[in-house]
Write a protein that holds these residues in place. Sequence first.
Motif, PDB file in Angstrom:
ATOM      1  N   SER A  44       0.817  -1.205   0.000  1.00  0.00           N
ATOM      2  CA  SER A  44       0.000   0.000   0.000  1.00  0.00           C
ATOM      3  C   SER A  44       0.855   1.260   0.000  1.00  0.00           C
ATOM      4  N   ILE A  45       1.896   1.273   0.805  1.00  0.00           N
ATOM      5  CA  ILE A  45       2.777   2.446   0.851  1.00  0.00           C
ATOM      6  C   ILE A  45       3.461   2.644  -0.502  1.00  0.00           C
ATOM      7  N   CYS A  48       0.797   3.684  -3.236  1.00  0.00           N
ATOM      8  CA  CYS A  48       0.298   5.054  -3.009  1.00  0.00           C
ATOM      9  C   CYS A  48       1.347   6.105  -3.344  1.00  0.00           C
ATOM     10  N   GLU A  49       2.597   5.853  -2.981  1.00  0.00           N
ATOM     11  CA  GLU A  49       3.656   6.821  -3.306  1.00  0.00           C
ATOM     12  C   GLU A  49       3.869   6.909  -4.816  1.00  0.00           C
ATOM     13  N   TYR A  66       5.425  17.820   1.983  1.00  0.00           N
ATOM     14  CA  TYR A  66       4.440  17.143   2.826  1.00  0.00           C
ATOM     15  C   TYR A  66       3.480  16.240   2.042  1.00  0.00           C
ATOM     16  N   PRO A  68       4.271  13.443   0.218  1.00  0.00           N
ATOM     17  CA  PRO A  68       4.556  12.033   0.546  1.00  0.00           C
ATOM     18  C   PRO A  68       4.192  11.668   1.984  1.00  0.00           C
ATOM     19  N   VAL A  69       4.301  12.629   2.910  1.00  0.00           N
ATOM     20  CA  VAL A  69       3.927  12.367   4.302  1.00  0.00           C
ATOM     21  C   VAL A  69       2.421  12.148   4.407  1.00  0.00           C
ATOM     22  N   ILE A  71       0.464  11.159   1.990  1.00  0.00           N
ATOM     23  CA  ILE A  71       0.159   9.905   1.314  1.00  0.00           C
ATOM     24  C   ILE A  71       0.530   8.709   2.192  1.00  0.00           C
ATOM     25  N   LEU A  72       1.557   8.847   3.013  1.00  0.00           N
ATOM     26  CA  LEU A  72       1.916   7.773   3.937  1.00  0.00           C
ATOM     27  C   LEU A  72       0.763   7.479   4.893  1.00  0.00           C
ATOM     28  N   PHE A  73       0.154   8.526   5.434  1.00  0.00           N
ATOM     29  CA  PHE A  73      -0.999   8.328   6.313  1.00  0.00           C
ATOM     30  C   PHE A  73      -2.190   7.759   5.544  1.00  0.00           C
ATOM     31  N   ALA A  75      -1.966   5.837   3.012  1.00  0.00           N
ATOM     32  CA  ALA A  75      -1.627   4.445   2.704  1.00  0.00           C
ATOM     33  C   ALA A  75      -2.034   3.518   3.858  1.00  0.00           C
ATOM     34  N   PHE A  76      -1.946   4.000   5.092  1.00  0.00           N
ATOM     35  CA  PHE A  76      -2.393   3.195   6.226  1.00  0.00           C
ATOM     36  C   PHE A  76      -3.905   2.972   6.168  1.00  0.00           C
TER      37      PHE A  76
END
Length: 103
Positions: A44-45, A48-49, A66, A68-69, A71-73, A75-76
């Motif tokens: 997922s990470i 999504c990235e 910010y 990618p940050v 998108i990291l959240f 992705a969870f």
Amino acid sequence: MEKISLLLIAVAIICTVITVITQFTKELGFLKKIPTSLQVLITSIIVCEVFLFGVLSYYNIAFVWYYPVAILFAAFLIAYICMFGWEKLIEMFKRFWKKEGDF
């Protein structure tokens, strides 16, 4: 409202891609040894990235640190949807959603 529907379509497509990748690769090599939920999270990470950079490139949007940050959240959340389904996510949101008149 149109943007929300486009966002839901994008999330559904990403969830489908992640689920298909996981189903095809979970029995390969070292991936047999790790839990499937961990593989879903990592997939997922990555997806999504990659999707973020594809969208930024397609729409000629300038990269900001910010993105990618964020998108990291996201992705969870997408990994949660892939593992437990939309119903479980909606149940979780309903549990914390305040109704009118509740204080």
